[in-house]
Design a protein around this motif. Structure first.
Motif, mmCIF file in Angstrom:
data_model
loop_
_atom_site.group_PDB
_atom_site.id
_atom_site.type_symbol
_atom_site.label_atom_id
_atom_site.label_comp_id
_atom_site.label_asym_id
_atom_site.label_seq_id
_atom_site.Cartn_x
_atom_site.Cartn_y
_atom_site.Cartn_z
ATOM 1 N N ASN A 131 10.886 21.802 -2.917
ATOM 2 C CA ASN A 131 12.100 22.492 -2.073
ATOM 3 C C ASN A 131 13.558 22.509 -2.839
ATOM 4 O OD1 ASN A 131 10.202 22.949 -0.157
ATOM 5 N ND2 ASN A 131 10.855 21.284 1.101
ATOM 6 N N GLN A 132 13.848 21.227 -3.656
ATOM 7 C CA GLN A 132 14.707 21.059 -4.095
ATOM 8 C C GLN A 132 15.028 21.837 -5.613
ATOM 9 O OE1 GLN A 132 17.896 19.724 -2.862
ATOM 10 N NE2 GLN A 132 16.752 19.277 -0.832
ATOM 11 N N GLY A 133 13.789 22.117 -5.934
ATOM 12 C CA GLY A 133 13.725 22.816 -7.280
ATOM 13 C C GLY A 133 14.520 21.842 -8.447
ATOM 14 N N CYS A 134 14.375 20.432 -8.433
ATOM 15 C CA CYS A 134 15.103 19.583 -9.187
ATOM 16 C C CYS A 134 14.250 19.444 -10.723
ATOM 17 C CB CYS A 134 15.305 18.272 -8.534
ATOM 18 S SG CYS A 134 13.857 17.382 -7.967
ATOM 19 N N PHE A 135 12.943 19.647 -10.710
ATOM 20 C CA PHE A 135 12.419 19.658 -12.105
ATOM 21 C C PHE A 135 12.081 20.955 -12.334
ATOM 22 C CE2 PHE A 135 11.761 15.485 -10.378
ATOM 23 C CZ PHE A 135 12.328 14.771 -11.099
ATOM 24 N N PHE A 136 12.032 21.553 -13.685
ATOM 25 C CA PHE A 136 11.492 22.811 -14.363
ATOM 26 C C PHE A 136 10.558 22.245 -15.538
ATOM 27 C CE2 PHE A 136 11.997 26.370 -16.750
ATOM 28 C CZ PHE A 136 11.983 27.478 -15.876
ATOM 29 N N PRO A 147 0.881 -1.254 0.056
ATOM 30 C CA PRO A 147 -0.021 0.029 0.055
ATOM 31 C C PRO A 147 0.829 1.230 0.106
ATOM 32 C CG PRO A 147 0.231 -1.056 2.344
ATOM 33 C CD PRO A 147 0.613 -1.915 1.331
ATOM 34 N N VAL A 148 0.416 2.170 -0.676
ATOM 35 C CA VAL A 148 1.074 3.549 -0.799
ATOM 36 C C VAL A 148 0.948 4.346 0.669
ATOM 37 C CG1 VAL A 148 1.346 5.974 -1.883
ATOM 38 C CG2 VAL A 148 0.746 3.849 -3.285
ATOM 39 N N ASP A 149 2.155 4.768 1.084
ATOM 40 C CA ASP A 149 2.193 5.385 2.255
ATOM 41 C C ASP A 149 2.050 6.908 2.016
ATOM 42 O OD1 ASP A 149 3.187 6.657 4.793
ATOM 43 O OD2 ASP A 149 5.124 5.777 4.847
ATOM 44 N N PRO A 150 0.967 7.553 2.278
ATOM 45 C CA PRO A 150 0.791 8.915 2.084
ATOM 46 C C PRO A 150 1.816 9.826 2.617
ATOM 47 C CG PRO A 150 -1.525 7.931 2.709
ATOM 48 C CD PRO A 150 -0.218 7.141 2.988
ATOM 49 N N ALA A 151 2.326 9.486 3.900
ATOM 50 C CA ALA A 151 3.430 10.403 4.463
ATOM 51 C C ALA A 151 4.665 10.649 3.620
ATOM 52 C CB ALA A 151 3.595 10.038 5.920
ATOM 53 N N ALA A 152 4.994 9.364 3.074
ATOM 54 C CA ALA A 152 6.246 9.341 2.181
ATOM 55 C C ALA A 152 5.796 10.002 1.017
ATOM 56 C CB ALA A 152 6.551 7.863 1.988
ATOM 57 N N VAL A 153 4.732 9.816 0.226
ATOM 58 C CA VAL A 153 4.575 10.446 -0.967
ATOM 59 C C VAL A 153 4.529 11.979 -0.804
ATOM 60 C CG1 VAL A 153 2.732 11.129 -2.675
ATOM 61 C CG2 VAL A 153 3.049 8.566 -1.783
ATOM 62 N N GLN A 154 3.880 12.434 0.303
ATOM 63 C CA GLN A 154 3.731 13.738 0.576
ATOM 64 C C GLN A 154 5.196 14.509 0.910
ATOM 65 O OE1 GLN A 154 1.040 15.019 3.748
ATOM 66 N NE2 GLN A 154 1.987 17.026 4.005
ATOM 67 N N PHE A 155 6.136 13.921 1.842
ATOM 68 C CA PHE A 155 7.481 14.125 2.002
ATOM 69 C C PHE A 155 8.150 14.197 0.504
ATOM 70 C CE2 PHE A 155 11.974 13.129 2.559
ATOM 71 C CZ PHE A 155 12.231 13.866 3.452
ATOM 72 N N ALA A 156 8.276 13.045 -0.490
ATOM 73 C CA ALA A 156 8.584 13.246 -1.616
ATOM 74 C C ALA A 156 8.246 14.321 -2.557
ATOM 75 C CB ALA A 156 8.572 11.860 -2.225
ATOM 76 N N MET A 157 7.158 14.700 -2.565
ATOM 77 C CA MET A 157 6.562 15.710 -3.324
ATOM 78 C C MET A 157 7.111 17.165 -2.869
ATOM 79 S SD MET A 157 2.759 14.587 -4.148
ATOM 80 C CE MET A 157 2.580 16.004 -5.435
ATOM 81 N N ASP A 158 7.192 17.350 -1.202
ATOM 82 C CA ASP A 158 7.659 18.447 -0.912
ATOM 83 C C ASP A 158 9.303 18.637 -1.061
ATOM 84 O OD1 ASP A 158 5.452 19.382 0.512
ATOM 85 O OD2 ASP A 158 5.786 18.315 2.657
ATOM 86 N N GLU A 159 9.849 17.461 -1.242
ATOM 87 C CA GLU A 159 11.281 17.606 -1.529
ATOM 88 C C GLU A 159 11.687 17.804 -2.864
ATOM 89 O OE1 GLU A 159 14.441 17.221 0.366
ATOM 90 O OE2 GLU A 159 12.784 17.667 1.747
ATOM 91 N N ILE A 160 10.634 17.282 -3.846
ATOM 92 C CA ILE A 160 10.752 17.821 -5.283
ATOM 93 C C ILE A 160 10.549 19.271 -5.447
ATOM 94 C CG2 ILE A 160 9.604 17.504 -7.530
ATOM 95 C CD1 ILE A 160 8.899 14.529 -6.898
ATOM 96 N N LEU A 218 8.147 24.295 -10.228
ATOM 97 C CA LEU A 218 7.000 23.658 -9.729
ATOM 98 C C LEU A 218 6.902 24.557 -8.227
ATOM 99 C CD1 LEU A 218 7.550 19.947 -9.997
ATOM 100 C CD2 LEU A 218 6.658 21.374 -11.545
ATOM 101 N N VAL A 219 5.607 24.843 -7.960
ATOM 102 C CA VAL A 219 5.398 25.707 -6.595
ATOM 103 C C VAL A 219 4.518 25.059 -5.486
ATOM 104 C CG1 VAL A 219 5.986 27.657 -8.102
ATOM 105 C CG2 VAL A 219 3.599 27.235 -7.980
ATOM 106 N N SER A 220 3.740 24.171 -6.151
ATOM 107 C CA SER A 220 2.836 23.606 -4.902
ATOM 108 C C SER A 220 2.485 22.050 -5.463
ATOM 109 C CB SER A 220 1.764 24.473 -4.754
ATOM 110 O OG SER A 220 0.854 24.484 -5.735
ATOM 111 N N LYS A 221 1.880 21.506 -4.580
ATOM 112 C CA LYS A 221 1.250 20.215 -4.840
ATOM 113 C C LYS A 221 -0.087 20.210 -5.151
ATOM 114 C CE LYS A 221 2.380 19.017 -0.546
ATOM 115 N NZ LYS A 221 2.401 18.551 0.733
ATOM 116 N N LYS A 222 -0.419 19.393 -6.146
ATOM 117 C CA LYS A 222 -2.006 19.520 -6.527
ATOM 118 C C LYS A 222 -2.679 18.192 -5.885
ATOM 119 C CE LYS A 222 -4.990 19.956 -10.270
ATOM 120 N NZ LYS A 222 -5.138 20.242 -11.708
ATOM 121 N N GLU A 223 -1.964 17.063 -6.102
ATOM 122 C CA GLU A 223 -2.633 15.879 -5.805
ATOM 123 C C GLU A 223 -1.719 14.433 -6.169
ATOM 124 O OE1 GLU A 223 -6.052 14.444 -7.910
ATOM 125 O OE2 GLU A 223 -5.548 15.330 -9.880
#
Length: 71
Positions: free
Chosen positions: A42-47, A27-40, A53-58
Protein backbone atom coordinates in the motif's frame (compact mmCIF):
# COMPACT_ATOMS: atom_id res chain seq x y z
CA UNK A 1 21.47 -22.77 12.78
CA UNK A 2 20.29 -19.45 11.40
CA UNK A 3 16.73 -18.47 10.58
CA UNK A 4 15.32 -15.87 8.22
CA UNK A 5 11.83 -14.61 7.57
CA UNK A 6 11.27 -14.39 3.82
CA UNK A 7 8.54 -12.12 2.50
CA UNK A 8 7.73 -12.86 -1.14
CA UNK A 9 5.77 -10.51 -3.38
CA UNK A 10 4.83 -10.36 -7.05
CA UNK A 11 5.73 -7.25 -9.03
CA UNK A 12 4.10 -5.69 -12.11
CA UNK A 13 6.02 -8.14 -14.36
CA UNK A 14 4.57 -11.04 -12.32
CA UNK A 15 8.08 -11.86 -11.05
CA UNK A 16 8.84 -12.83 -7.46
CA UNK A 17 10.60 -10.28 -5.25
CA UNK A 18 11.95 -11.56 -1.93
CA UNK A 19 12.89 -9.64 1.21
CA UNK A 20 14.82 -11.60 3.86
CA UNK A 21 14.85 -10.54 7.50
CA UNK A 22 17.43 -12.05 9.85
CA UNK A 23 16.55 -13.48 13.26
CA UNK A 24 12.74 -13.24 13.21
CA UNK A 25 10.79 -13.10 16.45
CA UNK A 26 9.24 -16.48 17.15
CA UNK A 27 6.62 -17.65 17.22
CA UNK A 28 5.80 -15.64 14.11
CA UNK A 29 2.46 -13.83 14.27
CA UNK A 30 0.76 -14.49 10.88
CA UNK A 31 -1.57 -11.50 11.31
CA UNK A 32 1.38 -9.15 11.91
CA UNK A 33 3.23 -10.52 8.87
CA UNK A 34 0.13 -10.12 6.70
CA UNK A 35 -0.39 -6.56 7.94
CA UNK A 36 3.27 -5.66 7.29
CA UNK A 37 3.15 -7.10 3.76
CA UNK A 38 -0.09 -5.23 3.02
CA UNK A 39 1.50 -1.98 4.24
CA UNK A 40 4.60 -2.53 2.10
CA UNK A 41 2.35 -2.88 -0.96
CA UNK A 42 0.00 0.00 0.00
CA UNK A 43 2.82 2.44 0.81
CA UNK A 44 4.72 1.61 -2.38
CA UNK A 45 7.93 1.90 -0.39
CA UNK A 46 9.92 -0.62 -2.47
CA UNK A 47 10.46 -0.78 -6.20
CA UNK A 48 11.98 -3.63 -8.22
CA UNK A 49 13.43 -3.85 -11.71
CA UNK A 50 10.09 -5.36 -12.76
CA UNK A 51 8.02 -2.51 -11.38
CA UNK A 52 6.12 -1.92 -8.17
CA UNK A 53 5.05 -4.70 -5.81
CA UNK A 54 1.42 -5.56 -6.55
CA UNK A 55 0.53 -8.62 -4.45
CA UNK A 56 1.65 -10.98 -1.70
CA UNK A 57 2.92 -14.39 -2.76
CA UNK A 58 4.01 -16.04 0.49
CA UNK A 59 5.88 -15.67 3.75
CA UNK A 60 8.04 -18.35 5.28
CA UNK A 61 10.72 -19.10 7.84
CA UNK A 62 13.88 -20.55 6.32
CA UNK A 63 16.37 -22.43 8.51
CA UNK A 64 19.95 -23.05 7.52
CA UNK A 65 22.30 -25.42 9.29
CA UNK A 66 26.02 -25.41 8.60
CA UNK A 67 28.24 -28.24 9.78
CA UNK A 68 31.96 -27.64 9.69
CA UNK A 69 34.17 -30.49 8.50
CA UNK A 70 37.50 -30.70 10.30
CA UNK A 71 40.30 -31.43 7.89
Amino acid sequence: MSKKLELKFLNEDNKTVTFSLDTPIEPVDPAAVQFAMDEIINQGCFFSSGGELVSKKEARIVERTVTEITL
